[in-house]
Design a protein around this motif. Structure first.
Motif, PDB file in Angstrom:
ATOM      1  N   GLU A 189       0.830  -1.217   0.000  1.00  0.00           N
ATOM      2  CA  GLU A 189       0.000   0.000   0.000  1.00  0.00           C
ATOM      3  C   GLU A 189       0.855   1.253   0.000  1.00  0.00           C
ATOM      4  O   GLU A 189       0.578   2.221  -0.705  1.00  0.00           O
ATOM      5  CB  GLU A 189      -0.947   0.011   1.208  1.00  0.00           C
ATOM      6  CG  GLU A 189      -2.129  -0.904   1.067  1.00  0.00           C
ATOM      7  CD  GLU A 189      -3.016  -0.544  -0.116  1.00  0.00           C
ATOM      8  OE1 GLU A 189      -3.400   0.636  -0.249  1.00  0.00           O
ATOM      9  OE2 GLU A 189      -3.318  -1.448  -0.923  1.00  0.00           O
ATOM     10  N   ARG A 190       1.906   1.254   0.805  1.00  0.00           N
ATOM     11  CA  ARG A 190       2.782   2.419   0.892  1.00  0.00           C
ATOM     12  C   ARG A 190       3.596   2.572  -0.399  1.00  0.00           C
ATOM     13  O   ARG A 190       3.749   3.682  -0.910  1.00  0.00           O
ATOM     14  CB  ARG A 190       3.721   2.286   2.101  1.00  0.00           C
ATOM     15  CG  ARG A 190       4.568   3.499   2.342  1.00  0.00           C
ATOM     16  CD  ARG A 190       3.775   4.768   2.610  1.00  0.00           C
ATOM     17  NE  ARG A 190       3.234   4.755   3.940  1.00  0.00           N
ATOM     18  CZ  ARG A 190       1.995   5.122   4.241  1.00  0.00           C
ATOM     19  NH1 ARG A 190       1.184   5.559   3.322  1.00  0.00           N
ATOM     20  NH2 ARG A 190       1.563   5.083   5.470  1.00  0.00           N
ATOM     21  N   LEU A 191       4.056   1.468  -0.938  1.00  0.00           N
ATOM     22  CA  LEU A 191       4.809   1.529  -2.195  1.00  0.00           C
ATOM     23  C   LEU A 191       3.939   2.085  -3.323  1.00  0.00           C
ATOM     24  O   LEU A 191       4.412   2.828  -4.175  1.00  0.00           O
ATOM     25  CB  LEU A 191       5.320   0.140  -2.575  1.00  0.00           C
ATOM     26  CG  LEU A 191       6.474  -0.405  -1.744  1.00  0.00           C
ATOM     27  CD1 LEU A 191       6.711  -1.876  -2.064  1.00  0.00           C
ATOM     28  CD2 LEU A 191       7.738   0.395  -1.971  1.00  0.00           C
ATOM     29  N   LYS A 192       2.657   1.717  -3.308  1.00  0.00           N
ATOM     30  CA  LYS A 192       1.734   2.185  -4.340  1.00  0.00           C
ATOM     31  C   LYS A 192       1.656   3.716  -4.345  1.00  0.00           C
ATOM     32  O   LYS A 192       1.565   4.340  -5.403  1.00  0.00           O
ATOM     33  CB  LYS A 192       0.349   1.580  -4.091  1.00  0.00           C
ATOM     34  CG  LYS A 192      -0.694   1.979  -5.112  1.00  0.00           C
ATOM     35  CD  LYS A 192      -1.964   1.175  -4.951  1.00  0.00           C
ATOM     36  CE  LYS A 192      -2.718   1.573  -3.704  1.00  0.00           C
ATOM     37  NZ  LYS A 192      -4.060   0.951  -3.649  1.00  0.00           N
ATOM     38  N   LEU A 193       1.724   4.324  -3.165  1.00  0.00           N
ATOM     39  CA  LEU A 193       1.685   5.783  -3.060  1.00  0.00           C
ATOM     40  C   LEU A 193       2.866   6.442  -3.750  1.00  0.00           C
ATOM     41  O   LEU A 193       2.712   7.431  -4.465  1.00  0.00           O
ATOM     42  CB  LEU A 193       1.731   6.201  -1.586  1.00  0.00           C
ATOM     43  CG  LEU A 193       0.447   6.429  -0.851  1.00  0.00           C
ATOM     44  CD1 LEU A 193       0.734   6.743   0.608  1.00  0.00           C
ATOM     45  CD2 LEU A 193      -0.340   7.548  -1.485  1.00  0.00           C
ATOM     46  N   TYR A 194       4.046   5.908  -3.496  1.00  0.00           N
ATOM     47  CA  TYR A 194       5.269   6.552  -3.963  1.00  0.00           C
ATOM     48  C   TYR A 194       5.813   5.971  -5.265  1.00  0.00           C
ATOM     49  O   TYR A 194       6.562   6.626  -5.980  1.00  0.00           O
ATOM     50  CB  TYR A 194       6.353   6.460  -2.879  1.00  0.00           C
ATOM     51  CG  TYR A 194       5.951   7.166  -1.614  1.00  0.00           C
ATOM     52  CD1 TYR A 194       5.896   8.555  -1.560  1.00  0.00           C
ATOM     53  CD2 TYR A 194       5.609   6.458  -0.479  1.00  0.00           C
ATOM     54  CE1 TYR A 194       5.519   9.217  -0.400  1.00  0.00           C
ATOM     55  CE2 TYR A 194       5.238   7.102   0.694  1.00  0.00           C
ATOM     56  CZ  TYR A 194       5.188   8.484   0.720  1.00  0.00           C
ATOM     57  OH  TYR A 194       4.815   9.130   1.869  1.00  0.00           O
ATOM     58  N   PHE A 195       5.468   4.726  -5.527  1.00  0.00           N
ATOM     59  CA  PHE A 195       5.957   4.033  -6.732  1.00  0.00           C
ATOM     60  C   PHE A 195       4.789   3.352  -7.431  1.00  0.00           C
ATOM     61  O   PHE A 195       4.695   2.123  -7.459  1.00  0.00           O
ATOM     62  CB  PHE A 195       7.024   2.989  -6.365  1.00  0.00           C
ATOM     63  CG  PHE A 195       8.207   3.565  -5.644  1.00  0.00           C
ATOM     64  CD1 PHE A 195       9.248   4.157  -6.350  1.00  0.00           C
ATOM     65  CD2 PHE A 195       8.275   3.523  -4.258  1.00  0.00           C
ATOM     66  CE1 PHE A 195      10.339   4.692  -5.684  1.00  0.00           C
ATOM     67  CE2 PHE A 195       9.360   4.057  -3.584  1.00  0.00           C
ATOM     68  CZ  PHE A 195      10.402   4.648  -4.297  1.00  0.00           C
ATOM     69  N   PRO A 196       3.850   4.143  -7.980  1.00  0.00           N
ATOM     70  CA  PRO A 196       2.669   3.533  -8.602  1.00  0.00           C
ATOM     71  C   PRO A 196       3.059   2.674  -9.810  1.00  0.00           C
ATOM     72  O   PRO A 196       4.081   2.900 -10.450  1.00  0.00           O
ATOM     73  CB  PRO A 196       1.831   4.734  -9.032  1.00  0.00           C
ATOM     74  CG  PRO A 196       2.762   5.886  -9.071  1.00  0.00           C
ATOM     75  CD  PRO A 196       3.869   5.586  -8.106  1.00  0.00           C
ATOM     76  N   TYR A 197       2.213   1.699 -10.074  1.00  0.00           N
ATOM     77  CA  TYR A 197       2.429   0.808 -11.208  1.00  0.00           C
ATOM     78  C   TYR A 197       2.389   1.605 -12.500  1.00  0.00           C
ATOM     79  O   TYR A 197       1.528   2.454 -12.689  1.00  0.00           O
ATOM     80  CB  TYR A 197       1.345  -0.283 -11.214  1.00  0.00           C
ATOM     81  CG  TYR A 197       1.491  -1.248 -12.361  1.00  0.00           C
ATOM     82  CD1 TYR A 197       2.394  -2.301 -12.281  1.00  0.00           C
ATOM     83  CD2 TYR A 197       0.752  -1.097 -13.528  1.00  0.00           C
ATOM     84  CE1 TYR A 197       2.548  -3.198 -13.342  1.00  0.00           C
ATOM     85  CE2 TYR A 197       0.896  -1.973 -14.584  1.00  0.00           C
ATOM     86  CZ  TYR A 197       1.805  -3.014 -14.480  1.00  0.00           C
ATOM     87  OH  TYR A 197       1.955  -3.882 -15.519  1.00  0.00           O
TER      88      TYR A 197
END
Length: 145
Positions: A122-130
């Protein structure tokens, strides 16, 4: 059977790998889990060695996350590469680690790892979206030492 083999059932391992795939579906970040029986080194130091041995520091955005479990030693560490550390809040890793350890204390190892992985995703999605051109740079399989 070794301690690492007894730690999770094959079905639980599949569920963890599915959690990694789900967490990575919405991010370019890469998540790995490494399980080993014993090390003489402090868990964070050993996790950093494993991180490099698995090539996790070679992702394009430097956004790899490693969940490290020392079964016999009852140790756990979570580390992220420099790309992540530059953007997440200072206590992010500690909060995620606390979530996982709370489950571990109640012998819910799979649940702890799954929830930690999904939280990291979830946190990665914020900063490193697909991105449409993203590739899965690292295996989702659990590595064992």
């Amino acid at each position: 059977m070794s301690l690492t083999e007894d730690f999770l059932t094959p079905e639980e391992e599949k569920e963890i790998v599915q959690a990694i795939a789900l967490a990575e579906k919405n991010t370019s970040g890469e998540i790995r889990v490494h399980i080993e029986a014993h090390t003489e080194k402090p868990p964070l130091e050993r996790a950093q060695e494993v991180f490099h041995a698995l090539g996790m520091n070679n992702t394009e955005a430097r956004n790899g996350v490693l969940f490290y479990v020392g079964v016999q030693d009852h140790t756990f560490a979570i580390i992220g590469d420099e790309g992540i550390d530059k953007v997440v809040e200072a206590d992010f890793w500690d909060c995620t680690k606390d979530l996982v350890i709370a489950h571990f204390k109640n012998k819910r190892f799979k649940q702890g790892l799954v929830e930690g992985i999904l939280r990291a995703g979830e946190r990665l999605k914020l900063y490193f979206p697909y991105q449409s051109d993203d590739t899965n740079e690292l295996s989702n399989e659990i590595s064992k030492g």
